[in-house]
Every structure is written in C-alpha cells, then in structure tokens.
Design a protein around this motif. Structure first.
Motif, PDB file in Angstrom:
ATOM      1  N   LYS A   1       0.780  -1.142  -0.001  1.00 30.37           N
ATOM      2  CA  LYS A   1       0.037   0.042   0.173  1.00 30.37           C
ATOM      3  C   LYS A   1       0.811   1.224   0.030  1.00 30.37           C
ATOM      4  O   LYS A   1       0.630   2.185  -0.761  1.00 30.37           O
ATOM      5  CB  LYS A   1      -0.954  -0.081   1.296  1.00 30.37           C
ATOM      6  N   TYR A   2       1.832   1.193   0.607  1.00 32.36           N
ATOM      7  CA  TYR A   2       2.995   2.427   0.795  1.00 32.36           C
ATOM      8  C   TYR A   2       3.663   2.711  -0.479  1.00 32.36           C
ATOM      9  O   TYR A   2       3.595   3.858  -0.938  1.00 32.36           O
ATOM     10  CB  TYR A   2       3.941   2.210   2.168  1.00 32.36           C
ATOM     11  N   LEU A   3       3.969   1.341  -1.117  1.00 31.21           N
ATOM     12  CA  LEU A   3       4.637   1.628  -2.252  1.00 31.21           C
ATOM     13  C   LEU A   3       3.786   2.144  -3.454  1.00 31.21           C
ATOM     14  O   LEU A   3       4.122   2.849  -4.353  1.00 31.21           O
ATOM     15  CB  LEU A   3       5.229   0.344  -2.790  1.00 31.21           C
ATOM     16  N   ASP A   4       2.564   1.790  -3.458  1.00 31.18           N
ATOM     17  CA  ASP A   4       1.321   2.336  -4.187  1.00 31.18           C
ATOM     18  C   ASP A   4       1.352   3.886  -3.953  1.00 31.18           C
ATOM     19  O   ASP A   4       1.172   4.551  -4.909  1.00 31.18           O
ATOM     20  CB  ASP A   4       0.265   1.388  -4.024  1.00 31.18           C
ATOM     21  N   PHE A   5       1.431   4.294  -2.859  1.00 31.68           N
ATOM     22  CA  PHE A   5       1.158   5.571  -2.464  1.00 31.68           C
ATOM     23  C   PHE A   5       2.417   6.511  -3.032  1.00 31.68           C
ATOM     24  O   PHE A   5       2.286   7.379  -3.620  1.00 31.68           O
ATOM     25  CB  PHE A   5       1.185   5.636  -0.899  1.00 31.68           C
ATOM     26  N   LEU A   6       3.795   5.761  -2.970  1.00 30.89           N
ATOM     27  CA  LEU A   6       4.902   6.321  -3.337  1.00 30.89           C
ATOM     28  C   LEU A   6       4.913   6.529  -5.223  1.00 30.89           C
ATOM     29  O   LEU A   6       5.518   7.648  -5.581  1.00 30.89           O
ATOM     30  CB  LEU A   6       6.133   5.497  -3.050  1.00 30.89           C
ATOM     31  N   ARG A   7       4.102   6.060  -5.840  1.00 31.71           N
ATOM     32  CA  ARG A   7       4.060   6.106  -7.126  1.00 31.71           C
ATOM     33  C   ARG A   7       3.059   6.971  -7.601  1.00 31.71           C
ATOM     34  O   ARG A   7       3.361   7.563  -8.741  1.00 31.71           O
ATOM     35  CB  ARG A   7       3.341   4.695  -7.951  1.00 31.71           C
ATOM     36  N   LYS A   8       2.352   7.667  -6.724  1.00 29.28           N
ATOM     37  CA  LYS A   8       1.394   8.632  -6.898  1.00 29.28           C
ATOM     38  C   LYS A   8       2.241  10.022  -6.982  1.00 29.28           C
ATOM     39  O   LYS A   8       2.758  10.647  -5.851  1.00 29.28           O
ATOM     40  CB  LYS A   8       0.208   8.871  -6.221  1.00 29.28           C
ATOM     41  N   ARG A   9       2.393  10.841  -8.218  1.00 24.68           N
ATOM     42  CA  ARG A   9       3.138  11.919  -8.120  1.00 24.68           C
ATOM     43  C   ARG A   9       2.520  12.764  -9.128  1.00 24.68           C
ATOM     44  O   ARG A   9       1.936  12.398 -10.210  1.00 24.68           O
ATOM     45  CB  ARG A   9       4.539  11.804  -8.183  1.00 24.68           C
ATOM     46  N   THR A  10       2.882  14.001  -9.233  1.00 22.34           N
ATOM     47  CA  THR A  10       2.345  15.006 -10.540  1.00 22.34           C
ATOM     48  C   THR A  10       3.212  14.690 -11.848  1.00 22.34           C
ATOM     49  O   THR A  10       4.646  14.692 -11.421  1.00 22.34           O
ATOM     50  CB  THR A  10       2.662  16.520  -9.867  1.00 22.34           C
ATOM     51  N   ASN A  11       2.611  14.332 -12.649  1.00 22.38           N
ATOM     52  CA  ASN A  11       3.397  14.082 -14.064  1.00 22.38           C
ATOM     53  C   ASN A  11       4.319  14.978 -14.441  1.00 22.38           C
ATOM     54  O   ASN A  11       5.400  14.851 -14.711  1.00 22.38           O
ATOM     55  CB  ASN A  11       2.502  13.546 -15.240  1.00 22.38           C
ATOM     56  N   THR A  12       4.069  16.256 -14.487  1.00 21.17           N
ATOM     57  CA  THR A  12       4.729  17.245 -15.085  1.00 21.17           C
ATOM     58  C   THR A  12       6.059  17.723 -14.320  1.00 21.17           C
ATOM     59  O   THR A  12       6.986  17.726 -14.878  1.00 21.17           O
ATOM     60  CB  THR A  12       3.814  18.685 -15.253  1.00 21.17           C
ATOM     61  N   ASN A  13       5.651  17.851 -13.047  1.00 19.09           N
ATOM     62  CA  ASN A  13       6.774  18.152 -12.103  1.00 19.09           C
ATOM     63  C   ASN A  13       6.408  17.438 -10.780  1.00 19.09           C
ATOM     64  O   ASN A  13       5.697  18.125  -9.773  1.00 19.09           O
ATOM     65  CB  ASN A  13       6.769  19.758 -11.841  1.00 19.09           C
ATOM     66  N   PRO A  14       7.161  16.414 -10.491  1.00 19.34           N
ATOM     67  CA  PRO A  14       7.116  15.878  -9.049  1.00 19.34           C
ATOM     68  C   PRO A  14       7.347  16.742  -7.934  1.00 19.34           C
ATOM     69  O   PRO A  14       6.572  16.199  -6.910  1.00 19.34           O
ATOM     70  CB  PRO A  14       7.964  14.573  -9.357  1.00 19.34           C
ATOM     71  N   ALA A  15       8.126  17.647  -8.228  1.00 20.36           N
ATOM     72  CA  ALA A  15       8.436  18.658  -6.785  1.00 20.36           C
ATOM     73  C   ALA A  15       7.269  19.246  -6.441  1.00 20.36           C
ATOM     74  O   ALA A  15       7.064  19.887  -5.231  1.00 20.36           O
ATOM     75  CB  ALA A  15       9.468  19.435  -7.122  1.00 20.36           C
ATOM     76  N   ARG A  16       5.899  19.304  -7.287  1.00 17.21           N
ATOM     77  CA  ARG A  16       4.629  19.904  -6.889  1.00 17.21           C
ATOM     78  C   ARG A  16       3.902  19.353  -6.153  1.00 17.21           C
ATOM     79  O   ARG A  16       2.880  19.652  -5.572  1.00 17.21           O
ATOM     80  CB  ARG A  16       4.000  20.360  -8.152  1.00 17.21           C
ATOM     81  N   GLY A  17       4.230  17.965  -5.511  1.00 20.32           N
ATOM     82  CA  GLY A  17       3.548  17.092  -4.885  1.00 20.32           C
ATOM     83  C   GLY A  17       2.799  16.030  -5.492  1.00 20.32           C
ATOM     84  O   GLY A  17       3.082  15.850  -6.744  1.00 20.32           O
ATOM     85  N   PRO A  18       2.278  15.256  -4.915  1.00 22.72           N
ATOM     86  CA  PRO A  18       2.111  14.951  -3.374  1.00 22.72           C
ATOM     87  C   PRO A  18       3.341  14.675  -2.707  1.00 22.72           C
ATOM     88  O   PRO A  18       3.994  13.926  -3.531  1.00 22.72           O
ATOM     89  CB  PRO A  18       0.902  13.967  -3.142  1.00 22.72           C
TER      90      PRO A  18
END
Length: 126
Positions: A53-70
């Motif tokens: 579950k946590y690794l699945d959460f780690l995969r979620k990111r902003t496509n254009t610029n991951p520094a913008r979150g989550p």
C-alpha cells in the motif's frame, strides 16, 4: 476535561487509524495534543500488505513536475501527522488551527520526557 496544557499521548501499542481518529476529534475541540514514540504505533494487517500500500502511495506523483507534490513523508511521526490531517478539514481556517495544535515525535524528546504520558484504551492493539 479540556485544558490549555497539551495532552501527551504515548503512541506505543496503539493502532494508527483508531488513535488518529481520537486525536483528530480532540484537536477539533481546541485541545493541544503531543504524540510521542510514533515509531511504536501499529498498523493493522500484514507487513507485506502495508508495504505494498505504501509503495502504491509512493508511485502517485505529479506527472509534469513531481516537486509540486504530493509529498511522501517517510518518518513515522510525519506519516501519523498526515493520517490525522486526512481526518481534519485542513483547508478551512478551523481545521488549519486544529492541525497547528498537533505535534508528533519519534522517541520522547526533552521537553516531554519528564511529563506524564497518557494511553488511549480504545485505540490500543488488543
């Protein structure tokens, strides 16, 4: 009753979701809460399931610029803080003020080590 002094909770042996729900309700009543020993909080289910579950959460990111979150906070105290945030209306003024009343720590840092710590019987792992 509620007081201006912070309520100090020892996280050892508590279930994360149950403790977070009780802490969130307490925060909404304008009671300061300090949770120590967050690394000892238990999460129900098997270790493997929680890891997936946590690794699945780690995969979620902003496509254009991951520094913008989550942002994926990794320390136990920050994970617990985020779980509580999810149970508060943190985008309203009332929720933001409530969230400011919460402090979470790994271990028991100096200002709190000499103080009486409480447990939440309803949130304990049986």
């Amino acid at each position: 009753g509620l007081s201006t002094k912070p309520l100090i909770i020892d996280g050892r042996g508590h279930l994360m979701g149950r403790l977070a729900a009780i802490v969130a309700k307490t925060l909404l009543m304008n009671q300061r809460v300090v949770v120590v020993r967050c690394e000892e909080i238990n999460i129900s289910g098997s270790f493997y399931r929680n890891k997936v579950k946590y690794l699945d959460f780690l995969r979620k990111r902003t496509n254009t610029n991951p520094a913008r979150g989550p942002y994926h906070l990794r320390s136990p105290s920050n994970i617990f803080w985020r779980v509580v945030r999810g149970m508060l209306p943190h985008k309203t003024k009332r929720g933001r003020l409530s969230l400011n009343f919460l402090k979470t720590f790994e271990g028991i840092p100096p200002p709190w080590d000499a103080r009486q710590r409480k447990v939440v019987p309803r949130a304990l792992k049986v």
